[in-house]
Enzyme design. Structure first.
Site, PDB file in Angstrom:
ATOM      1  N   LYS A 153       0.809  -1.032  -0.101  1.00 34.33           N
ATOM      2  CA  LYS A 153      -0.089   0.015   0.045  1.00 34.33           C
ATOM      3  C   LYS A 153       0.790   1.344  -0.082  1.00 34.33           C
ATOM      4  CE  LYS A 153      -3.882   2.089   2.139  1.00 34.33           C
ATOM      5  NZ  LYS A 153      -3.213   3.520   2.336  1.00 34.33           N
ATOM      6  N   GLU A 212      -0.564   5.315  -8.433  1.00 33.33           N
ATOM      7  CA  GLU A 212      -0.330   6.087  -7.099  1.00 33.33           C
ATOM      8  C   GLU A 212       1.173   7.076  -7.345  1.00 33.33           C
ATOM      9  OE1 GLU A 212      -2.042   6.586  -2.937  1.00 33.33           O
ATOM     10  OE2 GLU A 212      -2.294   5.358  -4.800  1.00 33.33           O
ATOM     11  N   LYS A 226      -6.088  -8.391  -2.699  1.00 27.16           N
ATOM     12  CA  LYS A 226      -7.334  -8.322  -3.697  1.00 27.16           C
ATOM     13  C   LYS A 226      -7.569  -9.730  -3.880  1.00 27.16           C
ATOM     14  CE  LYS A 226      -5.775  -3.897  -5.530  1.00 27.16           C
ATOM     15  NZ  LYS A 226      -5.292  -3.025  -6.623  1.00 27.16           N
ATOM     16  N   CYS A 240       7.233  40.337  19.178  1.00 26.61           N
ATOM     17  CA  CYS A 240       8.027  39.200  19.429  1.00 26.61           C
ATOM     18  C   CYS A 240       8.625  38.785  18.156  1.00 26.61           C
ATOM     19  CB  CYS A 240       7.466  38.161  20.060  1.00 26.61           C
ATOM     20  SG  CYS A 240       8.318  36.471  20.218  1.00 26.61           S
TER      21      CYS A 240
END
Length: 674
Positions: free
Chosen positions: A109, A170, A286, A429
């Site tokens: 994954k 991906e 799968k 600051c």
């Protein structure tokens, strides 16, 4: 209060949190670790399992992702589903028992960003992000510059090029290249990326493809969607075809035939997670046979034929060398650990957050301890605690400073009982001002590319800026005092010239971006959009009461009070006045604002609409002055009903409310009448 009301409230709060963090995740800006999101999501699933009446079609558990913001949309040819997760061997075995198969495919994954590619007659025609699973963001131009994505497919005798194929993959960044890019950004004074996934997600959404090239993105395929003249029989056969056409596929994919082998692959990759050349956070299993996949089908958000085994966040040990504190843009003082560098979850780290002084005490960490840390998505990992049996007596206790390390002001909690201590010197600051400058220059605000961390600090230390009020008055003469924006000979350099151009562009930024840039506590992009749309200008906004502001959909009392309190500070008012005088946008463009046809009208949308996603329907209501509610009540004016509407439709009928179909909704948006 009844138990039913308490349960409904718990569900609403959980669902809202899941939606918010899912949207941030899919837009590349996650604010919590993946493990924390998984825990939220599992709590929501468990609550709905115990109380099935809570599960409606618009629940986050029934949806895939989040529609992208502010981009051109592309509709996927076939829906791009998410995956259900399991977190233990027992849960995985339950799934295997429910889903018997002759063979399974196991694949890593990848912790990246999903992409959907469409090829017609072998040529790339569109590329889109996952989005909400039905509609994604058009990233075609950027996809074309990723070397792993072929512009044109090559075929073989066994696998000729199909007339149409939709390819899922991906996009990711290699850990070694991620380290190199972050090192270069640190050198340039730019903020570093939290992790390879964030860097990849941001890269895919960049405006200029030439900038995308510099991110060194990669892609690997993990599935197919719509196709014509190509009918594979199995998942692994489809992968062979993809490889033959010129796509990269994962070399770590393995076909197995027993549940025991699946469990063995899960164990192996948990122990070897760093052996892969990309970041991974689990194993996907799968059913290999495509006919079986079709028979198993899918729920509203995930296929039944696949599951993701998620690994727990990685934990490592290292030496705590020191504890220092940092000051953020709101004045919050945060202790952080300085450690011996250690490799964890894909990158080498040398700092970790300790949150606040009380957390340091609660975790019982001493300087010199061997500590356990984990990194689950954030740039600075978390310290879990010490390894007590490693102590040798040389460790020392850390003492929280009394004064701000940046300006010397005495630190204090904002109100009694606060665990977070702050520097009250908000205006002057240098640490707070530098952080505010960096924030207003970020992509979520004014998108000023040449104003990073190093440059912001230099503008302050060189005396160029006293606060952000004078930012848009900067000119070449002022920048000559800065070392970042000048050459060795004292002339304005390329970055200085580009900053002045950036500031010209930023003056014309959308009004909501200006609201974000002011660093008003709690006012992020979503609330800023809602306020800008409803009130239209700074003048009207400032005149609005807390009640009127809070009544804006997406705002609420906390944000409304924070907004009003911000303007009670004199020097805040000075920022707005000076920015206005410098020509910064202080009102909505009238051409951008739709007719306010729904002013005073509350609309609930339930079920699936053909031409609207959940988010786009909500946006259409809000931008026309209406309130997009998630629950049906007597105060609801209209309920828009799509497919699989569920219990909200019945409740609307029981209350005698006006129910609209999609055509009626479109007419309502245009005219304000059904």
């Amino acid at each position: 209060m009844s138990d039913a009301v308490d349960i409904q409230r718990e569900w609403s709060e959980l669902a809202q949190e899941v939606r918010k963090h899912r949207e941030l995740y899919y837009n590349g800006e996650p604010s919590i670790p993946d493990a924390d999101f998984d825990e939220l999501f599992q709590r929501l699933l468990a609550l709905e399992a115990e109380h099935p009446e809570l599960q409606t079609p618009d629940s986050p558990t029934q949806q895939v992702g989040a529609a992208p913001e502010g981009a051109v949309d592309i509709e996927h040819l076939e829906r791009l589903y998410s995956l259900d997760n399991v977190f233990s061997a027992e849960e995985l075995q339950d799934w295997l028992d429910r889903t018997p198969a002759e063979a399974y495919l196991t694949e890593l994954k990848i912790d990246g960003l999903s992409i959907d590619l469409v090829y017609r007659d072998g040529k790339l025609v569109t590329a889109a992000t996952r989005g909400d699973g039905r509609v994604g963001e058009d990233i075609t131009a950027n996809a074309r510059v990723i070397p792993d994505i072929p512009h044109e497919l090559t075929g073989t005798d066994e696998y000729p090029v199909p007339s149409l194929v939709e390819v899922r993959g991906e996009v990711y960044m290699r850990p070694d290249e991620f380290e190199e890019i972050n090192a270069a950004r640190r050198e340039d004074g730019k903020p570093t990326f939290a992790n390879p996934r964030n860097a990849a997600a941001g890269g895919l959404r960049m405006k200029d493809p030439e900038d995308v090239k510099k991110r060194r993105l990669h892609m690997v395929c993990h599935g197919i969607g719509a196709r014509e003249r190509f009918q594979p029989t199995s998942q692994h056969d489809a992968y062979k075809a993809l490889e033959a056409w010129g796509f990269p596929v994962s070399p770590y994919t393995q076909r197995v035939t027993t549940a025991k082998e699946v469990q063995e692959r899960v164990t192996y990759w948990e122990e070897h997670r760093h052996d892969a050349y990309f970041e991974m956070d689990g194993l996907v299993i799968k059913v290999d046979d495509l006919a079986s996949q079709r028979a198993l089908g899918a729920t509203s958000r995930a296929p039944r034929w696949a599951i993701a085994y998620k690994y727990p966040p990685e934990e490592v040990t290292t030496k705590l060398l020191n504890i220092e504190v940092g000051v953020g843009r709101t004045g919050r003082v945060t202790p952080f650990a300085i450690m011996e560098p250690v490799f964890v979850s894909g990158s080498t780290v040398s700092m970790a957050t300790l949150h606040n002084q009380f957390e340091v005490k609660n975790k019982n960490v001493l300087i010199g301890d061997t500590i356990i840390i984990r990194k689950a998505g954030e740039i600075i990992p978390e310290v879990l605690g010490p390894v007590l049996d490693k102590r040798d007596g040389s460790e020392t206790e850390w003492v929280f400073p009394e004064n701000c390390p940046a300006c010397g002001t005495k630190l204090a909690p904002q109100k009694e009982g606060d665990q977070d201590w702050r520097c009250p010197n908000t205006r002057s600051c240098p640490a707070q001002l530098a952080a505010r400058l960096e924030y207003l220059a970020s992509r979520k605000a004014l998108d000023i590319g040449e104003l990073g961390e190093k440059a912001a600090a230099d503008l302050i230390s060189s005396g160029v800026l006293e606060d952000e009020a004078d930012l848009f008055d900067l000119d070449e003469q002022a920048l000559l005092k800065s070392s970042v924006y000048t050459t060795q000979k004292g002339a304005l350099n390329a970055s200085g010239k580009k900053l002045l151009e950036n500031l010209k562009t930023a003056r014309q930024a959308e009004f909501w971006r200006v609201l974000v840039a002011l660093s008003i506590r709690h006012v992020g992009p979503i609330a800023a959009r809602a306020l800008a749309t409803r009130f239209g200008s700074m003048e009207v906004l400032r005149a609005a009461s807390v009640e009127e502001l809070a009544d804006t959909d997406g705002v609420g009392t906390i944000i409304a009070e924070s907004f009003k309190q911000w303007f009670e500070v004199d020097w805040h008012d000075n920022i707005v006045q000076k920015w206005t005088a410098a020509g910064v946008t202080m009102e909505e463009e009238s051409s951008d604002k739709p007719a306010q046809t729904l002013e005073g009208i509350t609309v609930v949308v339930t079920g699936t609409l053909e031409n609207f996603t959940r988010d786009s329907a909500k946006e259409a209501i809000i931008t026309r002055g209406g309130k997009a509610s998630s629950s049906v009540s007597k105060k609801t004016n209209y309920v828009v009903v799509g497919e699989n509407a569920g219990s909200k439709e019945q409740k609307a009928r029981d209350l005698g409310l006006t129910i609209l179909d999609e055509e009626g909704f479109t007419r309502l948006l245009e005219t304000g009448e059904a």
